[in-house]
Design an enzyme around this catalytic site. Structure first.
Site, short mmCIF file in Angstrom:
data_model
loop_
_atom_site.label_atom_id
_atom_site.label_comp_id
_atom_site.label_asym_id
_atom_site.label_seq_id
_atom_site.Cartn_x
_atom_site.Cartn_y
_atom_site.Cartn_z
N HIS A 149 1.46 -1.73 -0.37
CA HIS A 149 -0.01 0.24 -0.09
C HIS A 149 0.60 0.97 -0.67
CE1 HIS A 149 0.63 -0.03 4.95
NE2 HIS A 149 0.35 1.36 4.32
N ASP A 195 -0.75 -7.18 1.50
CA ASP A 195 -0.30 -6.15 1.17
C ASP A 195 1.27 -6.37 1.62
OD1 ASP A 195 0.01 -3.38 1.63
OD2 ASP A 195 -0.61 -3.32 4.11
N GLY A 288 3.28 5.75 8.82
CA GLY A 288 4.52 6.10 8.98
C GLY A 288 5.20 4.56 9.11
N SER A 290 4.34 1.40 8.53
CA SER A 290 3.92 0.22 7.62
C SER A 290 5.18 -0.48 6.96
CB SER A 290 2.90 0.77 6.41
OG SER A 290 1.61 0.89 7.09
N GLY A 291 5.41 -1.09 6.50
CA GLY A 291 6.38 -1.49 5.76
C GLY A 291 7.15 -1.83 6.98
#
Ligand code: ARG
Length: 608
Positions: A149, A195, A288, A290-291
């Site tokens: 995403h 995701d 922030g 994420s990932g």
């Protein structure tokens, strides 16, 4: 800004008249001032982004040099984009010895505790045009795993870079361009199912640097519910709060699929998502993050951190009863292996590969990287296929250039539009303008001048110059270094127009905008000549301007972009007089004459 907008509303003075009809009109000084102020801001932004692009390549060069030094003479490393880079079962997941600082249950985590520098050597930061947007995890020498995403709305790999982990003594983090983004083909932005995305780095991380890959799960097994795992990132300190300035970390227990489903409802899909955190709230990842990684320590065969989750979503941050959701890495093992070990020729070359490619004049006898992909599907004889592949490569390269160009222009326009968006008050106060007399419509003389001064298609301004041959003895031992140096030289050339203006003189000065009242277009704009100054340089170019508040506000951003282009072209024309674009040369010559008015060719002014 408000003041600038109010100034724009002042009535437009100074029209020339012929037989009682106005012919030309100058934009008033207040509008020119407002335009100049915004132009200066655009220049500052352009300089920042130019400096950033140059620094990035300079860092790439350093990176490459260090890599060559560490691999020693005679054992040069090939360029990352050409590496197969299978995730070797080499060392991974090793944390440096030192006190582990992760927050204990009960401590405050949304905001978390600061991690030691270098504590998470696989944690990276993904930046879009320099702005940090997501975390990521280094899983192999040139592969970063992150959340798909992060790229929704910004899939152009040319705009992304990865900041690697800093060293344990705060050694500067390296910035590496992204070569390719592989989002999971079944990623669904509505549901956040699957995701996950793999990002291929343009150059592999240097073994001499601080960055190290984490371990990927070797089988489908995952640690059981209740296992305390770790999360880390630069995400928000609380929901809608500011981002952390340094890496923060926390320990969160894995929760069972049942608990997760009960807490988060049908949005949670346990087959590909796991949740972790505290039902009491207070400890969680946030926007922030994420990932970024959710890693669990494993003792065997040696103590190491294994990546079981990628930070994906949540319902608020640290809310009671709402644990954070992570993409389950173990279920994607096969997809990850397949992507990372795919032969380079099995994938269409990336834009970055094609833009770095120096095409030979003649198609080679055998299709080589980066074009080999296109030859694979070709049924004909080898030579014919190589030539076809070469053509296809060239075609796609052209598309990549256009994509980059379109993006640059859009970014400039967007920046300018934000500054000039029409304010609601403008329409109300629109000054009525006299309609030009039909007999005074466009004369051939105007058209000629317009053609001469108008830069033509916007594409004319941006060049992808060929590399200049350069002789450097030391580059022979370090493959990939020479193209980088050439890239740096090219970038410096391309951006010289703005980098060479001393910061204190970086001010745009719109001196005159003269609209031809007989040239109204169907969109309500008028042809205009614009004279602008930057430092000691002056340019004149043709553009379109609106003369009522709404059309005026709409037309200004474009004038601004055209002014930037005109300055760049004028600087390039000065640097390379023979190949220069004629209009740019014209601009420079006009500049030499200083502050003359744009009006000498129009009938003498008569006051009403
Ligand atoms: N989607 C967020 C991001 O883009 C991560 C949210 C994680 N939220 C949470 N409550 N754990 O950064």
């Amino acid at each position: 800004m408000l003041l600038a907008m109010l100034l724009l509303l002042l009535p437009l003075p100074d029209p020339w008249f012929a037989q009682g009809h106005p012919l030309y009109m100058r934009l008033p000084p207040s509008t020119l001032q407002a335009l100049s102020a915004q132009g200066t801001k655009a220049l500052q932004a352009a300089r920042r982004s130019a400096q950033w692009a140059v620094n990035l390549v300079a860092m790439e060069i350093q990176h490459r040099l260090r890599e060559c030094q560490s691999s020693g003479p005679g054992r040069p490393r090939p360029q990352a984009s050409l590496l197969q880079d299978p995730p070797e079962p080499g060392p991974c997941g090793e944390r440096r010895p030192g006190k582990v600082n992760v927050t204990q249950a009960g401590g405050r985590i949304v905001g978390g505790s600061a991690a030691r520098p270098g504590a998470w050597p696989w944690l990276v930061r993904l930046r879009l045009s320099g702005r940090p947007l997501c975390g990521g995890v280094l899983v192999a020498a040139s592969w970063v795993l992150t959340a798909a995403h992060c790229f929704s709305g910004a899939p152009n790999e040319l705009l992304w870079t990865v900041t690697l982990a800093e060293g344990p003594r705060g050694e500067q983090a390296e910035e590496v361009p992204v070569n390719r983004i592989l989002s999971h083909p079944k990623f669904d932005l509505r549901t956040f199912h699957n995701d996950l995305a793999l990002v291929q780095l343009w150059t592999p991380v240097s073994p001499a640097g601080a960055a190290r890959p984490v371990c990927l799960p070797q089988g489908p097994r995952e640690p059981s519910a209740g296992t305390a795992c770790a999360i880390a990132g630069w995400g928000a300190l609380f929901e809608d709060g500011p981002e952390a300035e340094a890496v923060r970390e926390a320990r969160v227990p894995l929760l069972s699929a049942d608990t997760c489903r009960r807490a988060l409802g049908p949005g949670l899909r346990p087959s590909t998502m796991l949740c972790a955190g505290y039902l009491a709230g207070g400890i969680d990842s946030c926007q922030g993050d994420s990932g970024g990684p959710l890693t669990c320590s494993e003792p065997d065969p040696r103590p190491r951190e294994v990546l079981y989750g990628i930070t994906s979503w949540g319902d608020g941050c640290g809310e009671p009863g709402k644990p954070g959701v992570y993409t389950r890495v173990a279920v994607f093992r096969d997809w990850l292996q397949k992507q990372m070990s795919a032969a380079p020729s099995s994938r269409e070359p990336s834009c970055r590969e094609l833009l770095a490619w120096d095409p030979p004049e003649e198609p080679p006898a055998d299709a080589a990287p980066p074009c080999a992909f296109y030859a694979r599907l070709c049924p004909g004889p080898k030579g014919a296929c190589a030539s076809l592949a070469h053509q296809q490569c060239l075609q796609r390269r052209r598309r990549c250039e256009l994509r980059l160009l379109a993006h640059k222009l859009l970014e400039l326009l967007r920046g300018a539009q934000e500054l000039f968006g029409p304010s609601p008050g403008m329409r109300r106060q629109a000054p009525a303008l006299a309609r030009p007399a039909p007999s005074l419509r466009e004369t051939p003389r105007h058209r000629t001048r317009e053609q001469r001064l108008h830069p033509g298609s916007p594409a004319a301004g941006i060049v992808f110059p060929k590399r200049r041959p350069e002789q450097r003895g030391d580059t022979r031992d370090c493959p990939g270094l020479e193209p980088l140096r050439q890239k740096l030289a090219t970038l410096q050339d391309t951006h010289a127009w703005i980098l060479q203006v001393p910061p204190e003189r970086l001010a745009m000065d719109f001196q005159e905008v003269l609209a031809d009242l007989s040239s109204k277009t169907i969109t309500g704009l008028f042809r205009a000549w614009v004279r602008a100054g930057l430092g000691d340089r002056h340019v004149v170019f043709g553009g379109l301007v609106g003369l009522e508040p709404a059309t005026l506000a709409r037309s200004l951003p474009r004038l601004l972009v055209q002014a930037l282009q005109a300055f760049r072209l004028a600087a390039q024309a000065k640097a390379e007089p023979q190949g220069a674009w004629m209009g740019a040369r014209q601009s420079r010559e006009l500049g030499g004459k200083g502050h003359h008015s744009l009006g000498p060719q129009v009938p003498p002014a008569r006051q009403p």
